[in-house]
Design a protein around this motif. Structure first.
Motif, PDB file in Angstrom:
ATOM      1  N   ILE A  67      22.300  -2.624 -56.741  1.00  0.00           N
ATOM      2  CA  ILE A  67      23.656  -2.878 -57.225  1.00  0.00           C
ATOM      3  C   ILE A  67      24.342  -3.771 -56.206  1.00  0.00           C
ATOM      4  N   THR A  68      25.254  -4.604 -56.697  1.00  0.00           N
ATOM      5  CA  THR A  68      26.096  -5.364 -55.772  1.00  0.00           C
ATOM      6  C   THR A  68      27.529  -4.924 -55.987  1.00  0.00           C
ATOM      7  N   TYR A  69      28.060  -4.230 -55.008  1.00  0.00           N
ATOM      8  CA  TYR A  69      29.455  -3.794 -55.059  1.00  0.00           C
ATOM      9  C   TYR A  69      30.362  -4.946 -54.680  1.00  0.00           C
ATOM     10  N   GLU A  70      31.543  -4.956 -55.275  1.00  0.00           N
ATOM     11  CA  GLU A  70      32.590  -5.854 -54.794  1.00  0.00           C
ATOM     12  C   GLU A  70      33.537  -5.003 -53.948  1.00  0.00           C
ATOM     13  N   ILE A  71      33.367  -5.095 -52.644  1.00  0.00           N
ATOM     14  CA  ILE A  71      34.185  -4.295 -51.734  1.00  0.00           C
ATOM     15  C   ILE A  71      35.557  -4.961 -51.613  1.00  0.00           C
ATOM     16  N   PRO A  72      36.634  -4.185 -51.744  1.00  0.00           N
ATOM     17  CA  PRO A  72      37.966  -4.790 -51.630  1.00  0.00           C
ATOM     18  C   PRO A  72      38.255  -5.194 -50.181  1.00  0.00           C
ATOM     19  N   ALA A  73      39.307  -5.971 -50.014  1.00  0.00           N
ATOM     20  CA  ALA A  73      39.723  -6.383 -48.668  1.00  0.00           C
ATOM     21  C   ALA A  73      39.964  -5.143 -47.816  1.00  0.00           C
ATOM     22  N   LEU A  74      39.418  -5.150 -46.609  1.00  0.00           N
ATOM     23  CA  LEU A  74      39.517  -3.986 -45.717  1.00  0.00           C
ATOM     24  C   LEU A  74      40.282  -4.358 -44.455  1.00  0.00           C
ATOM     25  N   PRO A  75      40.873  -3.346 -43.820  1.00  0.00           N
ATOM     26  CA  PRO A  75      41.569  -3.600 -42.559  1.00  0.00           C
ATOM     27  C   PRO A  75      40.580  -3.707 -41.398  1.00  0.00           C
ATOM     28  N   VAL A  76      41.024  -4.337 -40.320  1.00  0.00           N
ATOM     29  CA  VAL A  76      40.220  -4.420 -39.103  1.00  0.00           C
ATOM     30  C   VAL A  76      39.959  -3.013 -38.570  1.00  0.00           C
ATOM     31  N   GLY A  77      38.748  -2.781 -38.121  1.00  0.00           N
ATOM     32  CA  GLY A  77      38.460  -1.496 -37.494  1.00  0.00           C
ATOM     33  C   GLY A  77      37.000  -1.128 -37.629  1.00  0.00           C
ATOM     34  N   ASP A  78      36.633  -0.079 -36.945  1.00  0.00           N
ATOM     35  CA  ASP A  78      35.297   0.489 -37.088  1.00  0.00           C
ATOM     36  C   ASP A  78      35.383   1.559 -38.169  1.00  0.00           C
ATOM     37  N   LEU A  79      35.063   1.177 -39.397  1.00  0.00           N
ATOM     38  CA  LEU A  79      35.157   2.075 -40.539  1.00  0.00           C
ATOM     39  C   LEU A  79      33.845   2.864 -40.673  1.00  0.00           C
ATOM     40  N   TYR A  80      33.862   3.793 -41.609  1.00  0.00           N
ATOM     41  CA  TYR A  80      32.725   4.710 -41.766  1.00  0.00           C
ATOM     42  C   TYR A  80      32.159   4.551 -43.163  1.00  0.00           C
ATOM     43  N   PHE A 122      24.698   7.614 -43.157  1.00  0.00           N
ATOM     44  CA  PHE A 122      26.016   7.109 -42.777  1.00  0.00           C
ATOM     45  C   PHE A 122      25.865   6.005 -41.739  1.00  0.00           C
ATOM     46  N   GLY A 123      26.966   5.360 -41.458  1.00  0.00           N
ATOM     47  CA  GLY A 123      26.981   4.345 -40.423  1.00  0.00           C
ATOM     48  C   GLY A 123      28.373   3.802 -40.221  1.00  0.00           C
ATOM     49  N   THR A 124      28.452   2.808 -39.356  1.00  0.00           N
ATOM     50  CA  THR A 124      29.725   2.168 -39.024  1.00  0.00           C
ATOM     51  C   THR A 124      29.802   0.809 -39.700  1.00  0.00           C
ATOM     52  N   LEU A 125      30.908   0.576 -40.380  1.00  0.00           N
ATOM     53  CA  LEU A 125      31.197  -0.746 -40.958  1.00  0.00           C
ATOM     54  C   LEU A 125      32.234  -1.402 -40.057  1.00  0.00           C
ATOM     55  N   LYS A 126      31.769  -2.336 -39.259  1.00  0.00           N
ATOM     56  CA  LYS A 126      32.678  -3.011 -38.319  1.00  0.00           C
ATOM     57  C   LYS A 126      33.373  -4.152 -39.049  1.00  0.00           C
ATOM     58  N   VAL A 127      34.672  -4.053 -39.184  1.00  0.00           N
ATOM     59  CA  VAL A 127      35.462  -5.063 -39.877  1.00  0.00           C
ATOM     60  C   VAL A 127      36.289  -5.822 -38.838  1.00  0.00           C
ATOM     61  N   VAL A 183      17.852   8.048 -45.365  1.00  0.00           N
ATOM     62  CA  VAL A 183      18.480   7.202 -44.361  1.00  0.00           C
ATOM     63  C   VAL A 183      18.658   5.801 -44.941  1.00  0.00           C
ATOM     64  N   PHE A 184      19.705   5.129 -44.485  1.00  0.00           N
ATOM     65  CA  PHE A 184      19.851   3.707 -44.766  1.00  0.00           C
ATOM     66  C   PHE A 184      19.028   2.937 -43.730  1.00  0.00           C
ATOM     67  N   ASP A 185      18.695   1.701 -44.058  1.00  0.00           N
ATOM     68  CA  ASP A 185      17.920   0.903 -43.105  1.00  0.00           C
ATOM     69  C   ASP A 185      18.803   0.328 -41.993  1.00  0.00           C
ATOM     70  N   ALA A 186      20.108   0.571 -42.075  1.00  0.00           N
ATOM     71  CA  ALA A 186      21.021   0.102 -41.033  1.00  0.00           C
ATOM     72  C   ALA A 186      22.103   1.151 -40.840  1.00  0.00           C
ATOM     73  N   ASP A 187      22.507   1.365 -39.592  1.00  0.00           N
ATOM     74  CA  ASP A 187      23.622   2.282 -39.349  1.00  0.00           C
ATOM     75  C   ASP A 187      24.846   1.506 -38.881  1.00  0.00           C
ATOM     76  N   ARG A 188      24.766   0.173 -39.031  1.00  0.00           N
ATOM     77  CA  ARG A 188      25.890  -0.657 -38.636  1.00  0.00           C
ATOM     78  C   ARG A 188      25.917  -1.881 -39.539  1.00  0.00           C
ATOM     79  N   LEU A 189      27.057  -2.101 -40.171  1.00  0.00           N
ATOM     80  CA  LEU A 189      27.267  -3.279 -41.007  1.00  0.00           C
ATOM     81  C   LEU A 189      28.495  -4.001 -40.487  1.00  0.00           C
ATOM     82  N   GLU A 190      28.561  -5.304 -40.779  1.00  0.00           N
ATOM     83  CA  GLU A 190      29.717  -6.074 -40.335  1.00  0.00           C
ATOM     84  C   GLU A 190      30.309  -6.840 -41.505  1.00  0.00           C
ATOM     85  N   ALA A 191      31.623  -6.989 -41.489  1.00  0.00           N
ATOM     86  CA  ALA A 191      32.312  -7.739 -42.534  1.00  0.00           C
ATOM     87  C   ALA A 191      33.595  -8.320 -41.956  1.00  0.00           C
TER      88      ALA A 191
END
Ligand SMILES: [Cu+2]
Length: 136
Positions: free
Chosen positions: A106-119, A129-134, A55-63
């Motif tokens: 590791i530190t990923y460089e995440i590319p620009a993402l669209p608005v939305g509740d991503l996975y 898994f979790g939700t990446l709220k953009v 499991v990840f320590d979070a099931d919700r991330l924001e960006a």
């Protein structure tokens, strides 16, 4: 007398040079620490829980949408993990993270993402898994 004046001039040059080096060194190190703390403030952090619980320590991330951002994945677990981003569960792949060996970060460089509740998920443990709220 001429020698004394020369010595005084050389001493002055030395002191000025020294002072200049010292102050530029200080401002450079202050700038560096400022940059590193702001970078870690901006970074999204997630941890793969140790103990093989998968499991990840979070099931919700924001960006923020529309600009790349760093995402740090810490892996204190005994198995490798990664983090990938999809438009939805089983949807379009938006980012695929490299796998992180046990005990590594590791530190990923995440590319620009669209608005939305991503996975997001770990690709070898899809139960992680979790939700990446953009947001805009
Ligand atoms: Cu995993």
């Amino acid at each position: 007398m001429r020698t004394a004046a020369l010595m005084a001039a050389l001493t002055a040059v030395f002191l000025i040079g020294c002072g200049g080096d010292g102050s530029s060194g200080e401002s450079a190190s202050a700038k560096q620490s400022g940059e590193s703390s702001s970078a870690s403030d901006d970074a999204v952090l997630i941890v793969a829980e140790p103990g093989a619980t998968n499991v990840f320590d979070a099931d919700r991330l924001e960006a923020a949408a529309g600009r790349p951002f760093p995402l740090e994945l810490k892996n204190p677990d005994a198995e490798p993990h990664n983090l990938s981003v999809y438009s939805s569960k089983g949807g379009e792949s938006l980012f695929r993270g490299d796998f992180v060996d046990p005990g590594k970060d590791i530190t990923y460089e995440i590319p620009a993402l669209p608005v939305g509740d991503l996975y997001f998920q770990c690709d070898i443990h899809p139960e992680m898994f979790g939700t990446l709220k953009v947001s805009a």
